[in-house]
Design a protein around this motif. Sequence first.
Motif, PDB file in Angstrom:
ATOM      1  N   LEU A 197       0.823  -1.211   0.000  1.00  0.00           N
ATOM      2  CA  LEU A 197       0.000   0.000   0.000  1.00  0.00           C
ATOM      3  C   LEU A 197       0.856   1.260   0.000  1.00  0.00           C
ATOM      4  N   LYS A 198       1.982   1.203   0.691  1.00  0.00           N
ATOM      5  CA  LYS A 198       2.827   2.388   0.816  1.00  0.00           C
ATOM      6  C   LYS A 198       3.916   2.457  -0.244  1.00  0.00           C
ATOM      7  N   ALA A 199       4.396   1.304  -0.688  1.00  0.00           N
ATOM      8  CA  ALA A 199       5.572   1.282  -1.564  1.00  0.00           C
ATOM      9  C   ALA A 199       5.261   0.849  -2.994  1.00  0.00           C
ATOM     10  N   ALA A 200       4.008   0.719  -3.345  1.00  0.00           N
ATOM     11  CA  ALA A 200       3.655   0.223  -4.677  1.00  0.00           C
ATOM     12  C   ALA A 200       4.305   1.045  -5.783  1.00  0.00           C
ATOM     13  N   GLN A 201       4.383   2.361  -5.598  1.00  0.00           N
ATOM     14  CA  GLN A 201       4.925   3.252  -6.628  1.00  0.00           C
ATOM     15  C   GLN A 201       6.331   3.751  -6.295  1.00  0.00           C
ATOM     16  N   ALA A 202       6.984   3.134  -5.316  1.00  0.00           N
ATOM     17  CA  ALA A 202       8.343   3.552  -4.964  1.00  0.00           C
ATOM     18  C   ALA A 202       9.284   3.356  -6.146  1.00  0.00           C
ATOM     19  N   ASN A 203      10.325   4.171  -6.196  1.00  0.00           N
ATOM     20  CA  ASN A 203      11.263   4.132  -7.319  1.00  0.00           C
ATOM     21  C   ASN A 203      12.330   3.053  -7.184  1.00  0.00           C
TER      22      ASN A 203
END
Length: 209
Positions: free
Chosen positions: A120-126
Amino acid sequence: QAGSLARAGLPVVQSAGYLEPHPLARAEWLKFIAAFFNCEDRAAQHFDRVAARYESLCAQTRDIRTRPRVFCGAPYAGAWYMAGGASYQAQAIRDAGGDYLWADIPGSGARPLDTERVFLKAAQANIWLDPSFYRSRSALFAADPRFQKFHAAQSGKIFNNSKQCHPSGGNPIWESGIVRPDQVLADLIKVLHPALLPEHQLVYYEQLR
Protein backbone atom coordinates in the motif's frame (compact mmCIF):
# COMPACT_ATOMS: atom_id res chain seq x y z
CA GLN A 1 28.88 -16.99 25.14
CA ALA A 2 30.49 -14.01 26.87
CA GLY A 3 29.58 -15.60 30.22
CA SER A 4 31.27 -18.85 29.24
CA LEU A 5 34.46 -17.00 28.27
CA ALA A 6 34.46 -15.06 31.53
CA ARG A 7 34.04 -18.26 33.57
CA ALA A 8 37.01 -19.72 31.71
CA GLY A 9 39.11 -16.81 32.93
CA LEU A 10 39.35 -15.10 29.55
CA PRO A 11 38.90 -11.32 29.42
CA VAL A 12 35.70 -10.20 27.72
CA VAL A 13 35.06 -6.81 26.16
CA GLN A 14 31.69 -6.05 24.66
CA SER A 15 31.24 -3.80 21.63
CA ALA A 16 28.03 -1.89 20.95
CA GLY A 17 28.95 -0.59 17.53
CA TYR A 18 25.99 -2.36 15.93
CA LEU A 19 23.66 -0.10 17.93
CA GLU A 20 24.98 3.11 16.39
CA PRO A 21 22.37 4.92 14.26
CA HIS A 22 24.85 6.59 11.90
CA PRO A 23 27.21 4.79 9.48
CA LEU A 24 30.17 6.96 10.53
CA ALA A 25 29.49 6.25 14.19
CA ARG A 26 29.66 2.53 13.45
CA ALA A 27 32.92 2.99 11.60
CA GLU A 28 34.46 4.95 14.47
CA TRP A 29 34.38 1.85 16.66
CA LEU A 30 37.48 0.87 14.71
CA LYS A 31 39.35 3.13 17.13
CA PHE A 32 38.09 1.03 20.03
CA ILE A 33 39.35 -2.18 18.43
CA ALA A 34 42.65 -0.54 17.47
CA ALA A 35 43.42 0.18 21.12
CA PHE A 36 43.92 -3.55 21.73
CA PHE A 37 46.60 -3.69 19.04
CA ASN A 38 48.36 -0.38 19.74
CA CYS A 39 47.17 0.92 16.35
CA GLU A 40 45.25 3.97 17.55
CA ASP A 41 47.06 6.38 15.21
CA ARG A 42 46.45 4.24 12.13
CA ALA A 43 42.79 3.82 13.05
CA ALA A 44 42.34 7.56 13.59
CA GLN A 45 43.95 8.36 10.25
CA HIS A 46 41.77 5.81 8.47
CA PHE A 47 38.61 7.10 10.10
CA ASP A 48 39.46 10.72 9.28
CA ARG A 49 39.92 9.84 5.60
CA VAL A 50 36.68 7.88 5.49
CA ALA A 51 34.73 10.58 7.33
CA ALA A 52 36.06 13.30 5.01
CA ARG A 53 35.00 11.37 1.91
CA TYR A 54 31.63 10.49 3.45
CA GLU A 55 30.90 14.14 4.19
CA SER A 56 32.07 15.14 0.72
CA LEU A 57 29.65 12.64 -0.82
CA CYS A 58 26.84 13.91 1.40
CA ALA A 59 27.49 17.43 0.14
CA GLN A 60 26.73 16.27 -3.41
CA THR A 61 23.21 15.16 -2.47
CA ARG A 62 22.34 17.74 0.20
CA ASP A 63 20.49 20.14 -2.11
CA ILE A 64 18.88 17.59 -4.41
CA ARG A 65 15.16 18.29 -4.72
CA THR A 66 14.03 15.17 -6.57
CA ARG A 67 14.64 12.30 -4.23
CA PRO A 68 13.75 8.73 -5.28
CA ARG A 69 11.28 6.99 -2.99
CA VAL A 70 12.97 3.97 -1.42
CA PHE A 71 11.88 0.91 0.51
CA CYS A 72 13.95 -1.99 1.81
CA GLY A 73 13.95 -5.63 2.73
CA ALA A 74 11.71 -8.61 2.07
CA PRO A 75 9.53 -10.78 4.30
CA TYR A 76 11.16 -13.17 6.76
CA ALA A 77 9.10 -15.83 8.51
CA GLY A 78 5.92 -14.08 7.41
CA ALA A 79 6.90 -10.56 8.51
CA TRP A 80 8.49 -7.71 6.58
CA TYR A 81 10.78 -5.91 9.02
CA MET A 82 11.13 -2.23 8.15
CA ALA A 83 13.87 -0.26 9.90
CA GLY A 84 12.94 2.87 11.84
CA GLY A 85 13.66 6.40 10.73
CA ALA A 86 16.54 6.76 13.20
CA SER A 87 18.34 3.63 11.97
CA TYR A 88 21.71 3.62 10.21
CA GLN A 89 19.92 2.29 7.10
CA ALA A 90 17.52 5.23 7.01
CA GLN A 91 20.41 7.63 7.60
CA ALA A 92 22.42 6.17 4.72
CA ILE A 93 19.44 6.51 2.37
CA ARG A 94 18.96 10.13 3.42
CA ASP A 95 22.65 10.86 2.92
CA ALA A 96 22.48 9.26 -0.53
CA GLY A 97 19.65 11.59 -1.55
CA GLY A 98 16.76 9.18 -1.13
CA ASP A 99 13.32 9.47 0.43
CA TYR A 100 12.98 6.48 2.76
CA LEU A 101 9.27 5.71 2.92
CA TRP A 102 9.34 4.48 6.53
CA ALA A 103 11.33 7.41 7.91
CA ASP A 104 8.33 8.23 10.10
CA ILE A 105 8.81 5.10 12.23
CA PRO A 106 10.29 6.37 15.53
CA GLY A 107 13.56 4.96 16.79
CA SER A 108 16.12 2.72 15.15
CA GLY A 109 14.44 -0.63 15.63
CA ALA A 110 12.57 -2.56 12.95
CA ARG A 111 8.79 -2.82 12.78
CA PRO A 112 7.20 -6.05 11.49
CA LEU A 113 4.68 -5.45 8.70
CA ASP A 114 2.72 -7.66 6.34
CA THR A 115 3.26 -7.57 2.60
CA GLU A 116 -0.12 -5.97 1.97
CA ARG A 117 0.72 -3.01 4.18
CA VAL A 118 4.13 -2.59 2.54
CA PHE A 119 2.53 -2.69 -0.89
CA LEU A 120 0.00 0.00 0.00
CA LYS A 121 2.83 2.39 0.82
CA ALA A 122 5.57 1.28 -1.56
CA ALA A 123 3.66 0.22 -4.68
CA GLN A 124 4.93 3.25 -6.63
CA ALA A 125 8.34 3.55 -4.96
CA ASN A 126 11.26 4.13 -7.32
CA ILE A 127 13.91 1.91 -5.71
CA TRP A 128 13.79 -1.40 -3.83
CA LEU A 129 16.93 -2.02 -1.75
CA ASP A 130 18.29 -5.07 0.04
CA PRO A 131 15.58 -7.69 -0.63
CA SER A 132 16.94 -10.24 1.83
CA PHE A 133 19.25 -12.89 0.32
CA TYR A 134 17.78 -12.83 -3.19
CA ARG A 135 20.26 -12.27 -6.01
CA SER A 136 17.93 -12.51 -9.02
CA ARG A 137 14.50 -11.19 -9.86
CA SER A 138 13.30 -14.67 -10.77
CA ALA A 139 14.20 -16.03 -7.33
CA LEU A 140 12.61 -13.04 -5.63
CA PHE A 141 9.38 -13.32 -7.61
CA ALA A 142 9.26 -17.08 -7.08
CA ALA A 143 9.14 -16.41 -3.32
CA ASP A 144 5.99 -14.32 -3.80
CA PRO A 145 4.56 -13.49 -7.26
CA ARG A 146 2.99 -10.33 -5.80
CA PHE A 147 6.46 -8.76 -5.68
CA GLN A 148 6.23 -8.27 -9.45
CA LYS A 149 3.50 -5.68 -8.91
CA PHE A 150 5.84 -3.17 -7.27
CA HIS A 151 6.76 -0.36 -9.65
CA ALA A 152 10.41 -0.78 -8.67
CA ALA A 153 10.21 -4.42 -9.77
CA GLN A 154 8.54 -3.58 -13.06
CA SER A 155 11.14 -0.93 -13.85
CA GLY A 156 14.06 -3.17 -12.84
CA LYS A 157 15.17 -0.94 -9.98
CA ILE A 158 15.90 -3.64 -7.41
CA PHE A 159 19.37 -3.55 -5.88
CA ASN A 160 20.87 -5.80 -3.24
CA ASN A 161 24.08 -5.44 -1.23
CA SER A 162 25.08 -8.94 -2.30
CA LYS A 163 27.67 -8.27 -5.03
CA GLN A 164 30.54 -9.73 -2.99
CA CYS A 165 28.58 -12.46 -1.21
CA HIS A 166 30.56 -15.64 -0.66
CA PRO A 167 28.96 -18.96 -1.66
CA SER A 168 28.95 -19.94 2.01
CA GLY A 169 26.87 -16.85 2.84
CA GLY A 170 29.40 -14.32 4.12
CA ASN A 171 28.88 -10.75 2.99
CA PRO A 172 31.77 -8.23 3.13
CA ILE A 173 29.35 -5.31 3.49
CA TRP A 174 29.04 -6.37 7.13
CA GLU A 175 32.83 -6.58 7.42
CA SER A 176 34.81 -4.13 5.29
CA GLY A 177 31.69 -2.11 4.62
CA ILE A 178 31.33 -1.26 8.29
CA VAL A 179 34.69 0.53 8.32
CA ARG A 180 34.23 1.93 4.78
CA PRO A 181 30.77 3.54 4.95
CA ASP A 182 32.00 5.99 2.33
CA GLN A 183 32.15 3.16 -0.21
CA VAL A 184 28.68 2.00 0.76
CA LEU A 185 27.37 5.56 0.45
CA ALA A 186 29.00 5.94 -2.97
CA ASP A 187 27.20 2.77 -4.07
CA LEU A 188 23.87 4.10 -2.83
CA ILE A 189 24.37 7.43 -4.59
CA LYS A 190 25.22 5.55 -7.79
CA VAL A 191 21.97 3.59 -7.41
CA LEU A 192 19.79 6.58 -6.56
CA HIS A 193 21.50 9.32 -8.60
CA PRO A 194 23.82 7.65 -11.14
CA ALA A 195 24.62 10.92 -12.90
CA LEU A 196 26.31 12.28 -9.75
CA LEU A 197 29.01 9.59 -9.77
CA PRO A 198 29.40 8.58 -13.42
CA GLU A 199 32.81 6.92 -12.89
CA HIS A 200 31.93 4.96 -9.77
CA GLN A 201 31.77 1.18 -10.07
CA LEU A 202 29.51 -0.54 -7.57
CA VAL A 203 31.47 -2.23 -4.78
CA TYR A 204 28.82 -3.89 -2.62
CA TYR A 205 25.58 -3.46 -4.55
CA GLU A 206 24.30 -5.20 -7.64
CA GLN A 207 21.19 -4.74 -9.74
CA LEU A 208 19.01 -7.82 -9.73
CA ARG A 209 18.55 -9.26 -13.22
